[in-house]
Write a protein that holds these residues in place. Structure first.
Motif, mmCIF file in Angstrom:
data_model
loop_
_atom_site.group_PDB
_atom_site.id
_atom_site.type_symbol
_atom_site.label_atom_id
_atom_site.label_comp_id
_atom_site.label_asym_id
_atom_site.label_seq_id
_atom_site.Cartn_x
_atom_site.Cartn_y
_atom_site.Cartn_z
ATOM 1 N N ASN A 44 0.832 -1.201 0.000
ATOM 2 C CA ASN A 44 0.000 0.000 0.000
ATOM 3 C C ASN A 44 0.873 1.259 0.000
ATOM 4 O O ASN A 44 0.579 2.217 -0.733
ATOM 5 N N LEU A 45 1.924 1.286 0.809
ATOM 6 C CA LEU A 45 2.827 2.436 0.831
ATOM 7 C C LEU A 45 3.514 2.627 -0.524
ATOM 8 O O LEU A 45 3.686 3.761 -0.981
ATOM 9 N N ILE A 46 3.893 1.533 -1.152
ATOM 10 C CA ILE A 46 4.562 1.607 -2.451
ATOM 11 C C ILE A 46 3.606 2.154 -3.503
ATOM 12 O O ILE A 46 3.958 3.054 -4.277
ATOM 13 N N ASN A 47 2.394 1.643 -3.539
ATOM 14 C CA ASN A 47 1.434 2.027 -4.570
ATOM 15 C C ASN A 47 0.801 3.396 -4.352
ATOM 16 O O ASN A 47 0.566 4.125 -5.303
ATOM 17 N N ILE A 52 9.949 4.237 -1.053
ATOM 18 C CA ILE A 52 11.225 3.732 -1.547
ATOM 19 C C ILE A 52 11.568 2.477 -0.749
ATOM 20 O O ILE A 52 11.422 2.449 0.473
ATOM 21 N N ILE A 53 12.050 1.451 -1.422
ATOM 22 C CA ILE A 53 12.455 0.218 -0.758
ATOM 23 C C ILE A 53 13.974 0.172 -0.745
ATOM 24 O O ILE A 53 14.608 0.321 -1.788
ATOM 25 N N VAL A 54 14.539 -0.006 0.434
ATOM 26 C CA VAL A 54 15.984 -0.129 0.582
ATOM 27 C C VAL A 54 16.264 -1.533 1.097
ATOM 28 O O VAL A 54 15.899 -1.887 2.210
ATOM 29 N N ASP A 55 16.907 -2.329 0.253
ATOM 30 C CA ASP A 55 17.248 -3.713 0.600
ATOM 31 C C ASP A 55 18.667 -3.722 1.154
ATOM 32 O O ASP A 55 19.617 -3.370 0.453
ATOM 33 N N GLN A 90 11.510 12.968 2.369
ATOM 34 C CA GLN A 90 10.095 13.235 2.633
ATOM 35 C C GLN A 90 9.198 12.052 2.280
ATOM 36 O O GLN A 90 8.028 12.044 2.643
ATOM 37 N N ARG A 91 9.737 11.064 1.591
ATOM 38 C CA ARG A 91 8.940 9.896 1.186
ATOM 39 C C ARG A 91 9.112 8.761 2.177
ATOM 40 O O ARG A 91 10.140 8.668 2.854
ATOM 41 N N PRO A 92 8.137 7.872 2.278
ATOM 42 C CA PRO A 92 8.302 6.699 3.143
ATOM 43 C C PRO A 92 9.433 5.810 2.618
ATOM 44 O O PRO A 92 9.579 5.625 1.410
#
Length: 137
Positions: A44-47, A52-55, A90-92
């Motif tokens: 939901n946060l991505i869409n 941003i996803i940090v692996d 500023q983004r999740p």
């Protein structure tokens, strides 16, 4: 078993103190780990919020599969590569590791650098794959 029940009956304050200590320890450990999101909440946060996803997994684990559009910054390199993420303050930011344990340390580092919307993926990639969510190799 009878001795255990007898012990509880004879020492209610001791047992109560032990239970209170256990609960406090669990709550303290959970608060240190930072906020966690489930794979469904992460999706939901991505869409909806362009998260941003940090692996932070090592390169070998990253090569076995990762979330689409995830940025690969191993935990050992996070301090040196923090500037790559400053434009996303500023983004999740969703921090992903293998089981969700190491992500708490990375989330703490990000929050210390001013990333207020940093969260960790509960269960990590293991949970993501367990729910048959898409990965790329």
């Amino acid at each position: 078993m009878d001795q255990f029940i007898e012990f509880i009956g004879n020492h209610p304050f001791l047992v109560g103190a032990w239970l209170l200590t256990l609960v406090m320890f669990v709550l303290y450990e959970r608060s240190k780990a930072g906020k966690a999101v489930t794979p469904a909440q992460a999706t939901n946060l991505i869409n909806k919020e362009d998260a941003i996803i940090v692996d932070i997994r090592p390169k070998k684990e990253w090569a076995t599969g990762h979330i689409t559009n995830a940025k690969h910054i191993p935990l050992s390199d996070l301090d040196h590569r923090m500037d790559e993420l400053t434009k996303y303050k500023q983004r999740p930011i969703i921090v992903v590791c293998n089981l969700g344990q190491a992500a708490s340390a990375a989330t703490r580092k990000l929050k210390a650098e001013g990333f207020e919307n940093a969260v960790r993926l509960s269960g990590g990639m293991t949970e993501w794959k367990g729910q048959s969510l898409p990965i790329v190799k």
